[in-house]
Design a protein around this motif. Structure first.
Motif, PDB file in Angstrom:
ATOM      1  N   CYS A 736       0.839  -1.194   0.000  1.00 46.60           N
ATOM      2  CA  CYS A 736       0.000   0.000   0.000  1.00 46.60           C
ATOM      3  C   CYS A 736       0.874   1.244   0.000  1.00 46.60           C
ATOM      4  O   CYS A 736       1.707   1.417   0.903  1.00 46.60           O
ATOM      5  N   SER A 737       0.700   2.086  -1.036  1.00 52.86           N
ATOM      6  CA  SER A 737       1.449   3.342  -1.115  1.00 52.86           C
ATOM      7  C   SER A 737       0.543   4.544  -0.887  1.00 52.86           C
ATOM      8  O   SER A 737       0.980   5.681  -1.090  1.00 52.86           O
ATOM      9  N   PHE A 738      -0.722   4.312  -0.515  1.00 51.19           N
ATOM     10  CA  PHE A 738      -1.675   5.366  -0.164  1.00 51.19           C
ATOM     11  C   PHE A 738      -1.961   6.325  -1.327  1.00 51.19           C
ATOM     12  O   PHE A 738      -2.405   7.454  -1.107  1.00 51.19           O
ATOM     13  N   GLU A 739      -1.731   5.856  -2.566  1.00 46.95           N
ATOM     14  CA  GLU A 739      -1.954   6.739  -3.709  1.00 46.95           C
ATOM     15  C   GLU A 739      -3.432   6.948  -3.999  1.00 46.95           C
ATOM     16  O   GLU A 739      -3.813   7.960  -4.588  1.00 46.95           O
ATOM     17  N   GLU A 740      -4.269   6.005  -3.621  1.00 46.47           N
ATOM     18  CA  GLU A 740      -5.686   6.105  -3.954  1.00 46.47           C
ATOM     19  C   GLU A 740      -6.514   5.888  -2.695  1.00 46.47           C
ATOM     20  O   GLU A 740      -6.123   5.178  -1.767  1.00 46.47           O
ATOM     21  N   GLU A 741      -7.656   6.559  -2.663  1.00 51.73           N
ATOM     22  CA  GLU A 741      -8.658   6.233  -1.655  1.00 51.73           C
ATOM     23  C   GLU A 741      -9.262   4.884  -2.023  1.00 51.73           C
ATOM     24  O   GLU A 741      -9.333   4.556  -3.204  1.00 51.73           O
ATOM     25  N   PRO A 742      -9.695   4.053  -1.069  1.00 51.17           N
ATOM     26  CA  PRO A 742      -9.771   4.323   0.358  1.00 51.17           C
ATOM     27  C   PRO A 742      -8.565   3.790   1.129  1.00 51.17           C
ATOM     28  O   PRO A 742      -8.723   2.991   2.055  1.00 51.17           O
ATOM     29  N   ILE A 743      -7.376   4.168   0.769  1.00 51.40           N
ATOM     30  CA  ILE A 743      -6.093   3.857   1.424  1.00 51.40           C
ATOM     31  C   ILE A 743      -5.976   2.379   1.800  1.00 51.40           C
ATOM     32  O   ILE A 743      -5.625   2.025   2.932  1.00 51.40           O
ATOM     33  N   CYS A 744      -6.267   1.527   0.798  1.00 55.03           N
ATOM     34  CA  CYS A 744      -6.045   0.076   0.925  1.00 55.03           C
ATOM     35  C   CYS A 744      -6.801  -0.534   2.096  1.00 55.03           C
ATOM     36  O   CYS A 744      -6.330  -1.492   2.716  1.00 55.03           O
ATOM     37  N   MET A 745      -7.971  -0.007   2.412  1.00 55.63           N
ATOM     38  CA  MET A 745      -8.843  -0.536   3.470  1.00 55.63           C
ATOM     39  C   MET A 745      -8.289  -0.293   4.869  1.00 55.63           C
ATOM     40  O   MET A 745      -8.791  -0.863   5.843  1.00 55.63           O
TER      41      MET A 745
END
Length: 939
Positions: A736-745
């Motif tokens: 998870c690199s937090f590039e997209e919502e919803p931040i990998c659950m």
């Protein structure tokens, strides 16, 4: 409630009741390929920047159950720009070597029938820079014999680009700027909006004769380098001049070879010659060599204006043109005009009669006519007046006026057309004048109107024409302004017959046949009308329909007539296979229904309803079956993987059943698994009744990493096997690199003091606290995202923010417990910079167990303004979550950030070294933790 299933290669099945998972779609767009930059703009608009010629990849990630259908469109969903309609999971839009015209807004639309469709968009901006072009002009009205003897000269530089280009000028090695030379001005005209840069040389001086360089730049965005062009200005620089060594016009016969020669008579730099034609493009067989254009075996279609154009970017291009005329004659026609002073359409002795002859000729001025009577030349006289009509009113027409017609004037008159230049065959038209020469009469044969035919037949509409000579017949629609079957508004016929192949229902109507003045009498047209009636079988709905139903239930089938001709005599027949069930006639209704009151096994099969008229039958088909609908795999379990031994993993297979109550109860599922060429099958027994939306779970074990498997699931009822569903299972590690919502659950802990924040340096508030926090994500990108804790007021020392991962599954429980717990490497990057940095902890939470006594990893204090990586080994015995805990320090300069969180299977290899180098951890898929000591001799 759990149910045991037949064990097959250690597969386990679990039924979860009461868990309804149907949900409307959500969608987000992620990118890969060769992006230069991806920015988040206001109003949630995302801009993807890419260089022309690179590869664009946009992936549409969806959630929702049933699995949504995905569709990519461009520019507000224009059908003409639609790329594909597909139900493939994670559908990727892939454009190789993208071009500038392919920029624009791209939409991803996902829908599954629940709620409104989900739509997301991203704007693709294609960057490019073309080579610049310099054009040179002298001020108007100051041109001398030598172009640059004195006065003012303008050098204009222009290059196509995105983003807007910036220009700079050099004279030799010297940079030219506004004010650097009194004899030079540099400005951007208002109307060009900065797209061009003009260099103005006032009152040209000797030092102004030099090499001028124009450099176009987009400031190296997307790695696009600057482009430049050099123009040499001398006292001999002059605009181009040319000369054509051909006549104008050039008149030739078809089949001749034509050569057009163009030479330059001036111009510095040396001009470039090119040829263009009035038809926009040169003929395919034309040959251009230098200034010579050759047209071999020329045809009439290739006639027109040809222009030679010379350019050298100085002044205006020079252009000279010539016209090629190809001799031709066509469409020889005649008409007979009775005496206009008497109200009579017939030819009579003692009255005047005029014979007209018309030919289309090129060039028209070369057209000549001659007249013969019975094969002998005829000269103009007082009674035989030969004239040629004014070419402006009726081009290519000659008239023979016979004054005071006598019996001796009867005979065959021949009009002969020829071109003066020769080389073109003559056209001869014979006209017979005799006592039998009478005006036309037009009738429709008995029984030929109205004409009734069936759709698809070949039909002939006929009009009988009498008279001598017989004129051309013109056919058209009489009832409406509509084209004829061949697409034209009018069709010529020499025998009065209009033949239509494969007649359709739209061709029903009235058709007019009309005499033409050509090849006949120049009198009021005669006409008649033929009615055409096209019969066609009934059009019905539904054409085909599958109806699924369980035993003992009623089934109602309805067949409706949409249109038919004739529509007044309709009957219907219902059949099951070849067995007649019911028949009858329509009264006022336009539909018929057949009902099976209680479906039995013999009632399954194909039902047909034939609705019949004189032209044929239309058929509704109903396939009545007890086949179950396909199961629908559930894709939104974030991490359905686990493992209990090295190189072996398991997968939590989840699905719901589509319309489970539509047919008999599902008693089992047939599960098939394929790896390469091997195929296994297992039957899973189902106890009780499956409800709509109920989530069913089946645990697959003993899967070999990193192999992928194809899984096929088929429901079984008393009818037999239903429709199957297939999906691919692929092993993947968590990242998870937090590039997209919803931040990998990941979720925020509800029992902490404040929350972690998703952030990027590009969108950071200008009032952020200095001397703390990262200037970009872990990769160094200012557009990349990360998670951090904001320690400014009102935060207080010791307050805690916790970020909790989704649940991760380990080996399913068994009666004997887990004797050898699996090992995982949990890793992440952290940034702890600032004099008030507090503490960052990593903790393990296990399902059904109390919270851990302490963190599995912890670090406090200022670690410098750079990203570092942490890895820790964990050994969970149940489903688990990982918690990242940030604790505020004593002041506001204490922001802590994390990025690139990973979870990998395996233990740690700890690399230890003597000296000042610290230890680092590397994950290894091994059943135990290993320590590897290595000595570094050069530190």
């Amino acid at each position: 409630i759990s149910y045991s299933c037949l064990n097959f290669v250690n597969f386990v099945c679990v039924r979860k009741r009461g868990y309804l998972v149907s949900s409307p779609p959500t969608v987000r767009i992620v990118h890969s390929g060769h992006a230069c930059n991806v920015e988040e703009e206001r109003h949630a608009e995302r801009v993807y920047t890419i260089r022309e010629g690179e590869t664009l990849e946009l992936t549409c990630l969806v959630t929702g159950h049933p699995r949504p259908q995905i569709r990519w469109t461009k520019t507000a969903g224009s059908v003409s720009d639609r790329f594909q309609d597909s139900s493939v999971f994670n559908e990727t839009l892939h454009i190789t070597k993208i071009q500038r015209h392919q920029g624009g807004r791209y939409y991803c639309k996902a829908e599954n029938g629940l709620g409104s469709p989900a739509i997301k968009s991203i704007r693709v901006d294609v960057y490019f820079l073309d080579d610049p072009v310099v054009t040179v002009h002298q001020s108007v009205g100051e041109a001398k014999e030598q172009f640059y003897y004195e006065r003012t000269v303008f050098l204009r530089c222009m290059a196509n680009s995105n983003p807007p280009v910036r220009y700079s000028w050099h004279r030799g090695r010297d940079v030219l700027s506004q004010g650097s030379d009194k004899g030079v001005e540099i400005y951007e005209p208002f109307f060009t909006q900065g797209e061009t840069k003009i260099l103005k040389l006032k009152n040209l001086r000797p030092q102004d004769y030099a090499n001028y360089s124009c450099i176009a730049s987009v400031r190296n965005v997307c790695g696009i380098s600057d482009r430049n062009i050099v123009f040499k200005l001398t006292n001999k620089t002059v605009s181009p001049s040319i000369k054509l060594l051909v006549e104008d016009p050039i008149v030739v016969n078809p089949g001749q070879t034509v050569s057009l020669v163009c030479i330059t008579t001036g111009g510095e730099p040396k001009p470039t010659l090119s040829w263009v034609s009035s038809s926009d493009s040169l003929p395919e067989k034309s040959v251009v060599k230098g200034g010579t254009l050759t047209l071999p075996a020329i045809t009439s279609d290739e006639a027109g204006v040809y222009s030679c154009v010379a350019t050298n970017n100085v002044g205006n291009p020079a252009k000279k043109s010539t016209t090629i005329v190809v001799r031709a004659m066509k469409k020889g026609r005649f008409w007979i005009t009775p005496d206009p002073y008497h109200n009579d359409d017939n030819i009579q002795i003692g009255r005047e009669v005029k014979i007209s002859c018309q030919v289309e000729a090129t060039p028209p001025e070369e057209l000549t006519f001659g007249w013969l009577k019975n094969g002998r030349a005829l000269r103009s006289s007082e009674r035989m007046v030969i004239t040629q009509t004014d070419p402006d009113t009726s081009p290519g027409t000659t008239n023979l006026d016979i004054i005071d017609l006598k019996f001796t004037d009867f005979g065959t008159y021949t009009c002969v057309a020829a071109l003066k230049g020769g080389g073109i065959p003559e056209i001869s038209i014979d006209v017979n004048i005799s006592s039998t020469t009478v005006p036309p009469n037009l009738t429709v044969p008995r029984g030929k109107s109205p004409l009734v035919v069936r759709e698809g037949d070949t039909v002939e509409l006929e009009c009988l024409v009498s008279g001598k000579p017989k004129p051309i017949i013109l056919w058209s629609r009489a009832d409406k302004e509509a084209p004829m079957p061949d697409g034209t508004l009018q069709v010529e016929s020499y025998d009065g017959v209009l033949r239509i192949v494969n007649v359709s229902r739209e061709m029903t109507g009235s058709y007019r046949c009309q005499t033409s003045q050509f090849n006949g009498f120049n009198v009021k047209p005669r006409e008649a009308v033929v009615e055409l009636i096209v019969q066609y079988p009934p059009t019905v709905e539904p054409v085909s329909l599958e109806m699924r139903q369980g035993l003992g239930r009623p089934v109602a089938m309805n067949c409706r007539v949409l249109r038919a001709h004739p529509s007044r005599v309709l009957r219907y027949e219902w059949r099951l296979g070849n067995r007649l069930l019911h028949a009858g006639h329509f009264d006022q209704s336009d539909e018929t229904e057949y009902t099976v009151k209680s479906l039995n096994r013999e009632g399954w099969g194909e039902y047909t309803c034939d609705i019949i008229n004189e032209a044929g039958a239309g058929r509704c088909t109903f396939l009545v079956t007890g086949k179950a609908y396909p199961p629908e795999f559930y894709y939104d379990t974030y991490s359905p993987l686990w493992q209990n031994r090295p190189r072996v993993y398991g997968f939590k297979l989840q699905w719901t059943q589509m319309n489970p109550n539509a047919v008999d109860r599902i008693v089992a599922y047939r599960l098939g698994i394929r790896q390469v060429e091997r195929w296994w099958e297992q039957e899973i027994t189902v106890e009780g009744t499956i409800t709509k939306g109920e989530l069913i779970t089946h645990n697959l074990t003993e899967l070999i990493k990193p192999e992928a498997y194809e899984v096929r699931l088929t429901p079984i009822t008393r009818f037999g096997e239903g429709d199957s569903t297939i999906r691919i299972i692929t092993y993947r590690e968590f990242h998870c690199s937090f590039e997209e919502e919803p931040i990998c659950m990941f979720t925020q802990d509800k029992n902490d003091d404040f929350d972690w924040t998703r952030h990027s340096a590009a969108t950071r508030d200008t009032k952020y606290t200095p001397n703390t926090g990262p200037s970009g994500d872990r990769s160094g990108s200012k557009q990349g995202f990360y998670m951090y804790i904001e320690t400014s007021r009102p935060r207080k020392e010791g307050e805690v923010a916790r970020l909790v991962s989704p649940f991760f599954n380990v080996a399913p429980k068994n009666p004997y417990g887990i004797t050898n717990p699996p090992a995982y490497c949990f890793g992440f990057f952290f940034h702890m910079y600032g004099k008030h940095i507090g503490t960052l902890n990593a903790l393990l939470r296990q399902k059904g167990q109390a919270a851990t006594e302490g963190p599995t990893w912890s670090l406090s204090g200022n670690q410098g303004d750079h990203w570092k990586q942490a890895k820790v080994s964990i050994h969970p015995t149940a489903s688990f979550q990982v918690v990242l805990e940030g604790i505020r320090g004593p002041g506001i300069e204490g922001d802590i950030a994390i990025d690139d969180v990973t979870l990998e299977e395996g233990d740690l290899i700890v690399l230890l070294s003597w000296g000042s180098v610290g230890s680092v951890c590397v994950c290894e898929q091994s059943p135990r933790t290993s320590f590897l000591f290595s000595r570094f001799t050069s530190l």
